[in-house]
Design a protein around this motif. Structure first.
Motif, PDB file in Angstrom:
ATOM      1  N   CYS A 111      35.632  41.054  52.162  1.00 49.89           N
ATOM      2  CA  CYS A 111      37.033  41.562  52.115  1.00 49.89           C
ATOM      3  C   CYS A 111      37.244  42.560  50.601  1.00 49.89           C
ATOM      4  N   GLU A 112      37.745  43.015  50.869  1.00 46.78           N
ATOM      5  CA  GLU A 112      37.873  44.487  49.587  1.00 46.78           C
ATOM      6  C   GLU A 112      39.348  44.594  49.199  1.00 46.78           C
ATOM      7  N   ILE A 113      40.135  44.263  48.501  1.00 50.05           N
ATOM      8  CA  ILE A 113      41.097  44.388  47.922  1.00 50.05           C
ATOM      9  C   ILE A 113      41.289  45.045  46.253  1.00 50.05           C
ATOM     10  N   SER A 114      42.342  46.333  46.364  1.00 53.66           N
ATOM     11  CA  SER A 114      42.545  47.087  45.572  1.00 53.66           C
ATOM     12  C   SER A 114      43.474  46.326  44.521  1.00 53.66           C
ATOM     13  N   LEU A 115      44.204  46.306  43.250  1.00 56.26           N
ATOM     14  CA  LEU A 115      45.053  45.468  43.032  1.00 56.26           C
ATOM     15  C   LEU A 115      45.973  46.970  41.560  1.00 56.26           C
ATOM     16  N   LEU A 116      46.730  47.361  41.289  1.00 53.09           N
ATOM     17  CA  LEU A 116      47.473  48.208  40.054  1.00 53.09           C
ATOM     18  C   LEU A 116      48.443  47.085  39.268  1.00 53.09           C
ATOM     19  N   ALA A 117      47.738  46.462  37.912  1.00 54.21           N
ATOM     20  CA  ALA A 117      48.788  45.825  37.467  1.00 54.21           C
ATOM     21  C   ALA A 117      49.983  46.624  36.906  1.00 54.21           C
ATOM     22  N   CYS A 118      50.615  46.796  37.203  1.00 58.08           N
ATOM     23  CA  CYS A 118      51.263  47.982  35.920  1.00 58.08           C
ATOM     24  C   CYS A 118      52.037  47.264  35.419  1.00 58.08           C
TER      25      CYS A 118
END
Length: 166
Positions: free
Chosen positions: A39-46
């Protein structure tokens, strides 16, 4: 497990978000019978300003929030309290792309402080929460909320994090 993180706020990198996010997502996926390695997940740490803009754009709420999720596909159950549909399996050798999560530093830090809990435990909870949203879980309808919160408690217990609702 592949959690691709875009660090827009350096405080997240300093706080050790990468291993927390990997562990939280892997635990959530494994708990639901999915292979985290596929599985792939994109995470924006903002920061709060960035998430407030996203919240306004996608939810019509021009204020910061702790976490937002954008599932790659709509997996939500039709009936309140039913389990969501499983993600579609991609062709052999391709990852299952689950979607995107954004998390805001200031809101997470403030909430952890207000609740008197560890920042890392709160962030772990919010990443699990966001991951469950990617998998079709929600908390709008009452039985869906009970199902999602129950899963969060079970997953977090496996990670050594206390019940955030108890």
């Amino acid at each position: 497990m592949s959690v691709e993180i875009v660090f827009e706020d350096d405080r997240w990198d300093a706080a050790g978000l990468a291993p927390l996010a990997e562990a939280a997502c892997a635990a959530a996926l494994a708990h639901l019978g999915l292979d985290p390695e596929t599985c792939e997940i994109s995470l924006l740490a903002c920061d709060d300003a960035r998430i407030a803009g996203l919240n306004a754009e996608f939810r019509g709420k021009p204020a910061p929030t702790n976490v937002l999720s954008w599932p790659a596909e709509d997996l939500a159950a039709e009936e309140d309290g039913d389990a969501p549909h499983p993600p579609e399996q991609p062709p052999e050798g391709m990852p299952t792309e689950l979607g995107d999560i954004a998390i805001a530093y200031e809101t997470c830090a403030r909430e952890a402080c207000e609740q008197g809990i560890s920042f890392n435990h709160h962030v772990t909870h919010l990443v699990v929460h966001g991951c469950l949203h990617l998998l079709g879980y929600d908390h709008i309808r009452p039985q869906d909320a009970a199902l999602m919160e129950g899963l969060e408690v079970e997953i977090l217990a496996k990670l050594g994090v206390a019940d955030p609702y108890g």
